[in-house]
Each structure stands twice: as C-alpha cells, then as structure tokens.
Design a protein around this motif. Structure first.
Motif, mmCIF file in Angstrom:
data_model
loop_
_atom_site.group_PDB
_atom_site.id
_atom_site.type_symbol
_atom_site.label_atom_id
_atom_site.label_comp_id
_atom_site.label_asym_id
_atom_site.label_seq_id
_atom_site.Cartn_x
_atom_site.Cartn_y
_atom_site.Cartn_z
ATOM 1 N N GLU A 129 -27.876 35.072 10.425
ATOM 2 C CA GLU A 129 -28.105 33.660 10.761
ATOM 3 C C GLU A 129 -27.499 33.322 12.113
ATOM 4 O O GLU A 129 -26.547 33.965 12.567
ATOM 5 C CB GLU A 129 -27.486 32.751 9.690
ATOM 6 N N ARG A 367 -24.644 27.022 -0.883
ATOM 7 C CA ARG A 367 -25.799 26.555 -0.114
ATOM 8 C C ARG A 367 -26.816 25.855 -1.019
ATOM 9 O O ARG A 367 -27.268 24.755 -0.727
ATOM 10 C CB ARG A 367 -26.451 27.713 0.631
ATOM 11 N N ILE A 406 -26.939 21.696 6.760
ATOM 12 C CA ILE A 406 -27.709 21.518 5.518
ATOM 13 C C ILE A 406 -27.251 20.332 4.692
ATOM 14 O O ILE A 406 -27.719 20.159 3.566
ATOM 15 C CB ILE A 406 -27.705 22.805 4.667
ATOM 16 N N PRO A 486 -31.062 20.763 9.614
ATOM 17 C CA PRO A 486 -31.507 22.059 9.089
ATOM 18 C C PRO A 486 -32.246 22.924 10.112
ATOM 19 O O PRO A 486 -32.117 24.154 10.088
ATOM 20 C CB PRO A 486 -32.419 21.662 7.922
ATOM 21 N N HIS A 491 -32.524 31.581 10.026
ATOM 22 C CA HIS A 491 -32.180 32.600 9.020
ATOM 23 C C HIS A 491 -33.234 33.710 9.074
ATOM 24 O O HIS A 491 -34.435 33.439 9.010
ATOM 25 C CB HIS A 491 -32.161 31.963 7.634
ATOM 26 N N SER A 500 -36.329 28.656 10.141
ATOM 27 C CA SER A 500 -35.229 27.701 10.072
ATOM 28 C C SER A 500 -35.011 27.344 8.602
ATOM 29 O O SER A 500 -35.905 27.496 7.763
ATOM 30 C CB SER A 500 -35.527 26.458 10.899
ATOM 31 N N ILE A 501 -33.827 26.861 8.296
ATOM 32 C CA ILE A 501 -33.475 26.612 6.893
ATOM 33 C C ILE A 501 -34.408 25.593 6.239
ATOM 34 O O ILE A 501 -34.730 25.701 5.047
ATOM 35 C CB ILE A 501 -32.007 26.141 6.802
ATOM 36 N N TYR A 505 -35.931 26.129 2.399
ATOM 37 C CA TYR A 505 -35.567 25.244 1.292
ATOM 38 C C TYR A 505 -36.267 23.900 1.457
ATOM 39 O O TYR A 505 -36.528 23.459 2.579
ATOM 40 C CB TYR A 505 -34.058 25.001 1.262
#
Length: 539
Positions: A129, A367, A406, A486, A491, A500-501, A505
């Motif tokens: 990351e 997370r 996050i 985020p 990642h 990207s996060i 998610y």
C-alpha cells in the motif's frame, strides 16, 4: 538382546550411564588426588537428575532419555529469542517485525530514523500500500495536529492529539511503565487511556491527560456487589486530569471474553485502583450489567457524560455482528442521544493474555471494522457529531494516515508505546516475568525501568511519528490528516492490479441507510437491526 535393540538402548541411556560411571570413577580416584572432587560438582547433580528422570512418570521423553531430553526443553526456551534475533529477517517477525520495532526504538531514543538505499518491501507484492502524493505539496504543518472531541450534547469538549496511548491497565502493566507513559503523554500533550483496571495513583503522579476506560467490572467506580456506583464515578470523573470517559464494550484481542485476576495477584495498590478487596479474585464479566440493549447503552453514555460534568463520553468496541452496529445507530436516531466518540479496536490488537482461538480467529480486523462503523454513521446521518478513533497495530505516520483515509479522526497505539518504554517483545506478558519490567508487578524487574528516561522516550516517539505524519500530509498536498480520503490510499491486489481503497470497499453516501437501504450492501443487516435489542429481529 539384538544389535538393534542394544544400539537403541545405548543411544537412550548411554549419556546417563557414562555420567554415572564417570562420577563413580572420580569418587574412587579422589582418594588418590583431591582434584577429582571438582568434576563431581557437575557429575553428581547430573547423575541424580538422570535417576529422578528414570523413575518419574509424567514425562515420557525424560524417562526414555534421562539426561539428553533436557536439551529439548533448553532449545524450546531459547527458540523465541534465537528466532527473533538470529533466524528471522527484518520483515518476518510477528506480531511486529524487526523493521517496525527498530523504527519505534530509534524514534524513542531520538536517533536517526531515516532509511538508506531504498525500501526493503516488495512493491509488486499483493497487499503493498501507499499514499498518493501531489506534484504541488503543501507546507509542512508546524503545530501538532489536534481533533476536537465533543458533540452538541457535550459541554466540555477536548482537543485530542491525532496519536494517543491506547488502553493498558495498571495490573497488566507495572507501576513504572504506567508512570513513564503518563509522564510522556504530559510532555507531548496527548492522552493516556487507563484501560479497564481503574484510574490508579500512578496515572495521577505526573498529571498527563487521562481517558478513563470503564469496563464490565466497573473498576474504580463499583459498589460491593460489582455493579456501577454513580457516586464513586462522579467523584473521580470530575477531576481535571480526566478529559474523557470511555465505555469498553469489547477489545480486539479477546472480544466477548471476561477475565479473572486471581486473588494472589491482587496487591494493595491494585485493590486500591480497582475498588476491590486485597487478596480476593478480581472478576471482569464478559458483558455489562449497567445496560442490556442499544438504547440502554446510549442512556448509560448520557449518564456518564452528565456525572462527569459534561465531558466527552463514548465507547470502544471490536466490531462483531454488523447488525449490532446498525442497531446502535438506530438507537441514536430513536433517543436523540449520541456518543461524542467511538473507538474501533481491531482483532489484531494486543493483550496481556487471551485464549489463542480468540486472538487468532475472533473479532473483525481494524480496517473492516472501521469501514463498517464509518458507513453506519455516515449512512444514518450521524457522522458529523461523532468522532471516530482507530486502534490496532498503529506503528508509524503511515499507519495513522491509512486509518484516517478510511474514516478515523485519530489513532491510539498500545504496543508501540510499550516498545518506546523498553518492551522487547519477549512474549512473557502473561507470566509476570517481563524481562524489561514493563508488563510485570515484580518490583525487582521494574527496577530496570527508569521512569524519567522512558518518559522522554515516550514523548520522543510520539513527536517523531506525528512529524512524519505531517510530512505525509504535506506531500499529499493536504493541510490536516483528517483531509485524507479513501482515494488517497492505494492497495495492490496483484502484480498487475492496483485499486484505491474506495474501489475495493463500499463507502456509503450520507443518509443512504435512511433513504434507500436496499441499494446498499447493508440492506439485510439494516432490516434485522433492532434499537431495543442487540439480538437480530426475526425476519
């Protein structure tokens, strides 16, 4: 006896027999020259040990290998130390690798913490990351980052640092460690969470900011039956040093698990801090007796806020069933009562002792838990009035930045601050024989931990880590770590795929759970969430 059996017998008992023969020979020759008494100092104890091993019935290896079997136990005792210092490379250790620990030690000692020659990480390995940066960096902030904690129902808001000392009880930690942590917090202007073991005399000596954690045992604010005592709570919570009050619902390392401190370990100092009798078993139930539903939890939050004189009140939890998080949010909407903050503790968090099944396979990692809590608050329109904190393997400025990207407003760290006061990860926390005097009540072992020196190291580690965070913030072109979103956290999923996060998610839009829950991945959990019960509604 066959040759094979004779050889097997010789291998198993040869060393023992040889020791006995040598001992008898030396004893016989000692009459000629007294110098032969010297080897007997070693040979006689070994011979007696071998005799005892042959006749004892508990250990098969010792019966079959009367002397040499002890080399197995010696190797087993030395294995963790040999592995940590000789066998493992810099990135292999668990739960913290050598690079992570070395970074903390260098920062605590105020020595060079830069890294030469480039990263040792495999940047093309999955799970790598990074923070995305800007071609137009911002100036590095000169003032420490702060976050104001206290919603509309709080009359005494608190300005918290973005990095603080997470919950560790006096009793789990020794007096010297508690003193050093609190004095370091005082010097650095950040807070020290007491853990559920009570607000002890060692938390008070240096006057560092305190977040008083109230667990299911209500230590320090309990009556003789172990239930919450509002008068005892108010007496201490109104002290100036106490800045916030935190209800512990669960901790990441052993969520849903109670505990017992045996009476033999309940010293006068521990009894004083916890409000129990010296020498009696000190019980932490698995659940609270002051409330039994989401609505009652919030009523208890409001009660603590009122009894403390209007200070911020909130709770800490390791996320388990998602419907319970949504049930608490529904209860906030129903009652109008809002906690001032929520601390999300990850399943990767540490503890002095926990069943292995709990440490390894119970509790949501930080997370996922933080994202669920963030989505619950945003999706129900509650996020603006409630601050979120993250706790679980926070080590560096990047750890803080990633959690804030996050959804966190600040971070808490426990084991990192333990390293700063001298912990060497010997994994002896549960034995009372911590070699560095951190996690023990043994006064002789604590003697090695010099409070003024270690307090300065606590301060140094915090100062350098927050400065590193400020440089990350500036490199990303931002002004405050709460500006991280985020999309700033990338990642790697595979050698050829990066996202990207927020592409991995779900991140809900404001009020979507109120307006259109069926459009979200939380639709099922929203339907079964009940503000009047932690149990799911029957569908």
């Amino acid at each position: 006896m066959t040759a094979t059996r004779l050889w097997d017998f010789t291998v198993r008992y040869g060393t023992f027999a040889g020791i006995v023969v040598l001992a008898l020979l030396c004893l016989a020759l000692a009459g000629v020259w007294r110098g032969f008494y010297i080897p007997l100092i070693v040979l006689v104890p070994l011979a007696l040990l071998g005799v005892w091993n042959v006749v004892q019935t508990k250990h098969t290896l010792m019966r079959n290998y009367p002397v040499i079997a002890h080399f197995r136990w010696i190797s087993e005792r030395l294995r963790p130390f040999l592995r940590q210092y000789i066998v493992e490379d810099d990135l292999e250790g668990r739960p913290y690798d050598r690079d992570e620990r070395s970074l903390i030690y260098r920062r605590a000692k105020d020595t060079v913490d830069v890294h030469p020659f480039g990263t040792e990480l495999d940047t093309y390995a999955s799970e790598y990351e990074w923070i995305t940066h800007s071609v137009s960096p911002a100036p590095v902030a000169k003032e420490p980052f702060r976050v104001t904690v206290g919603g509309p129902q709080c009359s005494k808001p608190y300005s918290a640092s973005v990095l603080n000392i997470s919950a560790m009880s006096f009793g789990a930690l020794g007096a010297h460690a508690v003193e050093a942590l609190n004095w370091g917090a005082k010097r650095g202007g950040f807070y020290h969470d007491t853990g559920e073991g009570g607000f002890s005399r060692y938390h008070r000596i240096h006057g560092g900011d305190i977040v008083w954690e109230i667990g299911s045992g209500y230590f320090g604010c309990r009556d003789k039956t172990g239930h919450f005592d509002p008068d005892r709570f108010a007496e201490q919570a109104c002290e100036e040093q106490v800045k916030m009050v935190e209800i512990k619902l669960s901790q990441g390392a052993k969520p849903g698990h109670g505990g017992v401190l045996p009476g033999a370990k309940v010293t006068p100092e521990i009894a004083e801090a916890r409000g129990v009798e010296v020498g009696e078993d000190c019980v932490s139930p698995s659940g609270h007796s002051a409330f039994s539903s989401p609505v009652e939890l919030l009523e208890f939050v409001a009660k603590l806020r009122e009894l403390s004189g209007g200070k911020p009140a909130g709770f800490k939890m390791c996320v388990g069933h998602p419907h319970e998080v949504l049930a608490i949010c529904k209860a906030m909407r129903k009652t109008g009562i809002k906690p001032d903050f929520i601390v999300v503790d990850g399943g990767e968090g540490g503890t002095g002792a926990a069943p292995e099944e709990f440490s390894n396979h119970l509790g949501m990692p930080l997370r996922e838990g933080l994202i669920i809590m963030r989505n619950a608050l945003v999706g129900t329109g509650l996020r603006d009035d409630i601050r979120l904190a993250a706790s679980g393997k926070v080590v560096s400025g990047f750890s803080v930045a990633a959690n804030m990207a996050i959804g966190a407003d600040w971070c808490n760290a426990a084991r990192a601050f333990m390293f700063s006061v001298g912990c060497v990860m010997s994994m002896r926390c549960h034995t009372g024989k911590c070699p560095t005097g951190v996690a023990t009540q043994d006064p002789d072992r604590q003697r090695g931990l010099v409070v003024p020196d270690k307090a300065e190291r606590v301060h140094n580690y915090h100062r350098h880590t927050v400065h590193a965070l400020s440089e990350l913030v500036a490199a990303a072109g931002l002004s405050h770590p709460t500006d991280f979103q985020p999309h700033h956290l990338a990642h790697r999923l595979s050698p050829v795929e990066v996202r990207s996060i927020d592409e991995i998610y779900p991140f809900l839009e404001p009020n979507v759970l109120l307006d259109d829950p069926d459009s979200t991945a939380f639709a099922h959990y929203w339907r079964i969430a009940d503000p009047d019960s932690f149990a799911p509604k029957r569908s």
